[in-house]
Design a protein around this motif. Structure first.
Motif, short mmCIF file in Angstrom:
data_model
loop_
_atom_site.label_atom_id
_atom_site.label_comp_id
_atom_site.label_asym_id
_atom_site.label_seq_id
_atom_site.Cartn_x
_atom_site.Cartn_y
_atom_site.Cartn_z
N PRO A 120 0.83 -1.21 0.00
CA PRO A 120 0.00 0.00 0.00
C PRO A 120 0.86 1.26 0.00
O PRO A 120 1.95 1.28 0.59
CB PRO A 120 -0.80 -0.11 1.30
N ALA A 121 0.35 2.31 -0.67
CA ALA A 121 1.09 3.58 -0.72
C ALA A 121 1.16 4.20 0.67
O ALA A 121 0.25 4.05 1.48
CB ALA A 121 0.40 4.52 -1.70
N SER A 122 2.27 4.85 0.93
CA SER A 122 2.44 5.52 2.21
C SER A 122 3.49 6.63 2.03
O SER A 122 4.41 6.48 1.23
CB SER A 122 2.91 4.53 3.28
N THR A 123 3.30 7.71 2.79
CA THR A 123 4.32 8.76 2.75
C THR A 123 5.20 8.71 4.00
O THR A 123 6.14 9.49 4.13
CB THR A 123 3.66 10.15 2.66
N LEU A 128 13.01 3.25 0.73
CA LEU A 128 12.21 3.28 -0.50
C LEU A 128 12.59 2.13 -1.42
O LEU A 128 13.74 1.72 -1.48
CB LEU A 128 12.55 4.55 -1.31
N SER A 129 11.60 1.67 -2.15
CA SER A 129 11.92 0.81 -3.30
C SER A 129 11.01 1.24 -4.45
O SER A 129 9.99 1.91 -4.24
CB SER A 129 11.71 -0.66 -2.96
N LEU A 130 11.42 0.87 -5.64
CA LEU A 130 10.61 1.17 -6.79
C LEU A 130 9.45 0.18 -6.83
O LEU A 130 9.60 -0.99 -6.47
CB LEU A 130 11.45 1.03 -8.07
N ASN A 131 8.27 0.65 -7.21
CA ASN A 131 7.12 -0.24 -7.36
C ASN A 131 7.56 -1.47 -8.18
O ASN A 131 8.11 -1.32 -9.27
CB ASN A 131 6.01 0.53 -8.09
N PRO A 132 7.33 -2.68 -7.64
CA PRO A 132 7.88 -3.87 -8.32
C PRO A 132 7.25 -4.15 -9.68
O PRO A 132 7.77 -4.98 -10.43
CB PRO A 132 7.58 -5.00 -7.32
N THR A 133 6.15 -3.49 -10.01
CA THR A 133 5.53 -3.72 -11.32
C THR A 133 5.94 -2.66 -12.33
O THR A 133 5.47 -2.68 -13.48
CB THR A 133 3.99 -3.71 -11.22
N ALA A 134 6.82 -1.72 -11.92
CA ALA A 134 7.10 -0.55 -12.77
C ALA A 134 7.89 -0.94 -14.02
O ALA A 134 8.84 -1.71 -13.96
CB ALA A 134 7.85 0.50 -11.98
N LEU A 211 9.48 13.18 -4.72
CA LEU A 211 9.37 12.05 -3.80
C LEU A 211 7.94 11.91 -3.27
O LEU A 211 7.37 10.81 -3.24
CB LEU A 211 10.34 12.24 -2.64
N THR A 212 7.36 13.03 -2.86
CA THR A 212 6.00 12.98 -2.32
C THR A 212 5.02 12.49 -3.37
O THR A 212 4.17 11.63 -3.10
CB THR A 212 5.59 14.38 -1.82
N LEU A 219 4.42 5.06 -7.20
CA LEU A 219 5.62 4.72 -7.98
C LEU A 219 6.72 4.23 -7.05
O LEU A 219 7.46 3.31 -7.37
CB LEU A 219 6.10 5.95 -8.76
N PHE A 220 6.82 4.87 -5.90
CA PHE A 220 7.75 4.41 -4.87
C PHE A 220 6.97 3.74 -3.76
O PHE A 220 5.85 4.15 -3.44
CB PHE A 220 8.55 5.58 -4.28
#
Lengths: 237, 279
Positions: A120-123, A128-134, A211-212, A219-220
């Motif tokens: 789930p997205a979170s700030t 950090l990691s890159l979204n694994p489906t990107a 980043l935000t 995405l992150f």
């Protein structure tokens, strides 16, 4: 029970090969028609923009060439899309715009069904990691209006699936690209020191904005320390 | 793994109604769902989420399209490993595919292609079935396909299936509509086909609709309601072989879930009560 035969009887192989040859080459024969209809159905569902833009005669010719010549290795029906893309990239005479549209639609499909699990997205994150489906792609057209010809300038975009299963295409700014490259290079990149590493190229405000936005849209992703991940092995000597 | 009773009724899981199904509590009269493993395995996102939730509520059976058991190339063991993992992950006891081929020496063709039914091909096929059963740890169940081509001088479908079962120990997924379509298109005897099959090997039944072209040729489209003649043939199968789990296939022009469930209930009850057994 009979002992297993490892090779097909030659007569069987010859008889079946003759049947398949006819199905591949004679589109008017019933199995020839069925093969072509199956491929057309998958292509229309997977690549609506490409198939809508290429015209029916060109699409029929592409399908004909695909069935006659392509050595498809993926058994699953939905991978007809992948097999067709590979064939188109190597064997079809398509314009760069048509290939770009096909690759874009394939990337959307790939992100949609990617087996990776998206957190789930979170700030509120430490690492950090890159979204694994990107998938990171260069597009010369506006994804919001993909049928409109572009200006021949490559613009970076990220295509990814969110935790709520939406597939997004996000145009990337320079700070976005820097962040993406940094996060890709480091497993579970810590936020501490992140801006320092990138500040020579962008301002802190630009990086923070990027980043935000990347965290909010997915995405992150939040990431654990490498040693906390379930499949991490001890790399100490 | 959850087992099915002989009177169990099922549907093929379709994206058209999966959301509706998930909004409902477990539906009375729907005892199991059939999934094509190729369409769900190694896939994430919304589809995976849907399947996980469906699997929590209903027993699943797996019905593949791409095994290509009867082709003349080496078995695709990477694919088989993926299938086996999928079956294990979802606790699926029944794995079926078709007695057909989907691949030639060039590559996959993405259809269910008929293969020559000859006695000399049986040992080869039995060996392939044994390999698949070793990989999956399950009895392989094979469905009779709708075949629009017949090889000259080949064995009858019933005799070929019976001999293959005897040699390999595989099960049969008896597709009533396919039996009817083949008999109509090729002028063969559907009753004789049913009589030739060993009852104990029949694991479950498929029933579906077909399309009749202007020249009378039938296509197995799964896109129309089940024809009365197919219902009648199903009644004969019941009378010959007894009740088994029954699955209604609908893959094209898929109606709303409540319509499908009503169809399934009507068909299962009518066949079970023998109302469609013709004199």
């Amino acid at each position: 029970m009979s002992s297993p035969e490892t090779a097909a009887p030659p007569a069987m192989a010859m008889e079946f090969a003759g049947f398949c040859r006819a199905a591949r080459t004679i589109g008017s024969e019933i199995y020839g028609q069925l093969l072509r209809e199956n491929v057309a159905d998958v292509l229309r569902a997977s690549f609506p923009l490409f198939t809508g833009g290429i015209g029916s005669a060109a699409l029929d010719a592409a399908i004909e060439a695909f069935i006659q010549r392509h050595p498809a290795t993926r058994p699953q029906f939905h991978h007809i899309a992948t097999e067709f893309l590979l064939f188109a990239q190597r064997q079809l005479v398509l314009s760069p715009q048509q290939i770009a549209l096909l690759e874009y639609e394939w990337a959307l499909l790939a992100a949609e069904i990617d087996p990776a699990s998206v957190p789930p997205a979170s700030t509120d994150v430490d690492r950090l990691s890159l979204n694994p489906t990107a998938r990171l792609v260069l597009l010369q057209f506006d994804p919001a209006r993909p049928a409109v010809a572009g200006d021949a300038v490559d613009r970076p975009h990220a295509i990814f699936r969110t935790a709520s299963h939406q597939v997004l295409t996000l145009p990337l700014t320079l700070p976005d690209c820097l962040l993406v490259e940094h996060v890709r290079a480091k497993e579970a990149a810590p936020l501490v020191g992140l801006f320092d590493a990138l500040m020579p190229c962008c301002s802190a405000v630009e990086l923070q904005t990027s980043l935000t936005r990347g965290l909010v849209c997915g995405l992150f992703c939040p990431s654990q320390r490498p040693s906390e991940t379930p499949h991490e092995t001890d790399r100490s000597c | 793994m959850r087992t099915l009773t002989e009177g169990a009724r099922g549907l093929g899981l379709r994206p058209e109604f999966v959301d509706t199904l998930l909004e409902l509590p477990a539906v009375k009269g729907l005892d199991f769902l059939e999934v094509a493993p190729e369409n769900w395995m190694q896939i994430g996102g919304r589809k995976r989420d849907q399947l996980d939730r469906i699997a929590d509520r209903y027993p699943l059976v797996a019905h593949g399209l791409s095994l290509s058991i009867a082709d003349t190339e080496p078995l695709n063991t990477a694919f088989l490993r993926d299938v086996a993992r999928f079956l294990d992950d979802y606790g699926i006891a029944i794995y079926s595919d078709h007695l057909s081929a989907a691949r030639d020496s060039t590559g996959y063709l993405y259809d269910l292609l008929p293969v020559p039914r000859r006695a000399e091909n049986l040992p080869y096929l039995a060996g392939r079935i044994a390999q698949v059963q070793d990989f999956t740890g399950r009895r392989l169940v094979l469905e009779n396909i709708s075949a629009y081509y017949r090889y000259p001088g080949e064995m009858t479908e019933g005799a070929f299936f019976a001999e293959l079962v005897a040699r390999s120990g595989c099960g049969i997924l008896l597709d009533i509509n396919n039996a009817y379509v083949n008999a109509r298109n090729h002028g063969t005897d559907a009753d004789a086909f049913l009589r030739a099959l060993p009852s104990e090997a029949i694991v479950y039944y498929h029933i579906a609709g077909h399309l009749e072209l202007a020249d009378g040729f039938l296509l197995d489209t799964h896109g129309t309601p089940v024809a009365d003649a197919v219902m009648a043939l199903a009644g004969k199968a019941w009378a010959l072989h007894g009740a088994r789990p029954l699955l209604l296939e609908r893959d094209n022009k898929v109606p709303a879930l409540d319509v499908l469930l009503a169809d399934l209930g009507y068909i299962a009850t009518a066949v079970d009560e023998g109302r469609h057994v013709l004199a």
